[in-house]
Design a protein around this motif. Structure first.
Motif, mmCIF file in Angstrom:
data_model
loop_
_atom_site.group_PDB
_atom_site.id
_atom_site.type_symbol
_atom_site.label_atom_id
_atom_site.label_comp_id
_atom_site.label_asym_id
_atom_site.label_seq_id
_atom_site.Cartn_x
_atom_site.Cartn_y
_atom_site.Cartn_z
ATOM 1 N N UNK A 60 0.844 -1.202 0.000
ATOM 2 C CA UNK A 60 0.000 0.000 0.000
ATOM 3 C C UNK A 60 0.878 1.251 0.000
ATOM 4 N N UNK A 61 1.908 1.273 0.829
ATOM 5 C CA UNK A 61 2.822 2.419 0.844
ATOM 6 C C UNK A 61 3.444 2.622 -0.534
ATOM 7 N N UNK A 62 3.850 1.518 -1.153
ATOM 8 C CA UNK A 62 4.469 1.617 -2.472
ATOM 9 C C UNK A 62 3.450 2.059 -3.517
ATOM 10 N N UNK A 63 2.256 1.539 -3.441
ATOM 11 C CA UNK A 63 1.216 1.905 -4.402
ATOM 12 C C UNK A 63 0.885 3.400 -4.309
ATOM 13 N N UNK A 64 0.752 3.911 -3.095
ATOM 14 C CA UNK A 64 0.472 5.334 -2.913
ATOM 15 C C UNK A 64 1.629 6.193 -3.420
#
Length: 149
Positions: free
Chosen positions: A101-105
């Motif tokens: 999720x951190x990477x996607x954001x």
């Protein structure tokens, strides 16, 4: 010349699509910013040192080579086995998903082609799942040995 989606993963195409070394460092900086602030990322953030300079550098250097660019991780830190360096950690589905999720954001904020963003998060899901699997296997082995003692 822009890289076509079917060409990601060939040669240095993914590295170039990510903006080269400078673009990858920007991505990694935003990734760690999200890790610092998202409540669901608290546990994975606590797995890192308080000061993130080296963690940022290691991830950016790794991604440069992993995406087909220069192997600058190895130049500074030596060879790496991504699952191996994480196997001592307790990484389950929630930690894997928080990392992704951190990477996607962070990816959403980059000036990348939407097809490249999708490609990259899909590709990053593979080692993320491998790390989770290795950690779970190690944790299961530790539990089995604890039961035998």
């Amino acid at each position: 010349m822009p890289v076509k989606p079917k060409e990601y993963g060939k040669g240095d195409n993914s590295y170039r699509a990510a903006g080269g070394t400078r673009g990858i460092y920007k991505l990694v900086d935003r990734f760690f910013d999200y890790m610092d602030h998202l409540p669901e990322a608290r546990k994975i953030r606590e797995m890192h040192p308080q000061k993130l300079d080296e963690s940022r550098d290691k991830l950016a250097r790794f991604l440069c080579g992993w995406l087909g660019g220069p192997k600058i991780y190895q130049e500074k830190y030596g060879p790496i086995s991504i699952p191996g360096v994480h196997q001592h950690l307790e990484i389950a589905v929630s930690e894997r998903d928080a990392w992704l999720k951190c990477m996607s954001l962070a990816l959403e904020e980059q000036p990348y082609d939407p097809d490249f963003r999708s490609y990259l998060i899909q590709q990053l899901s593979i080692p993320a799942e491998r790390i989770r699997t290795v950690c779970q296997l190690r944790n299961n082995e530790d539990s089995d040995s604890d039961c035998k003692n």
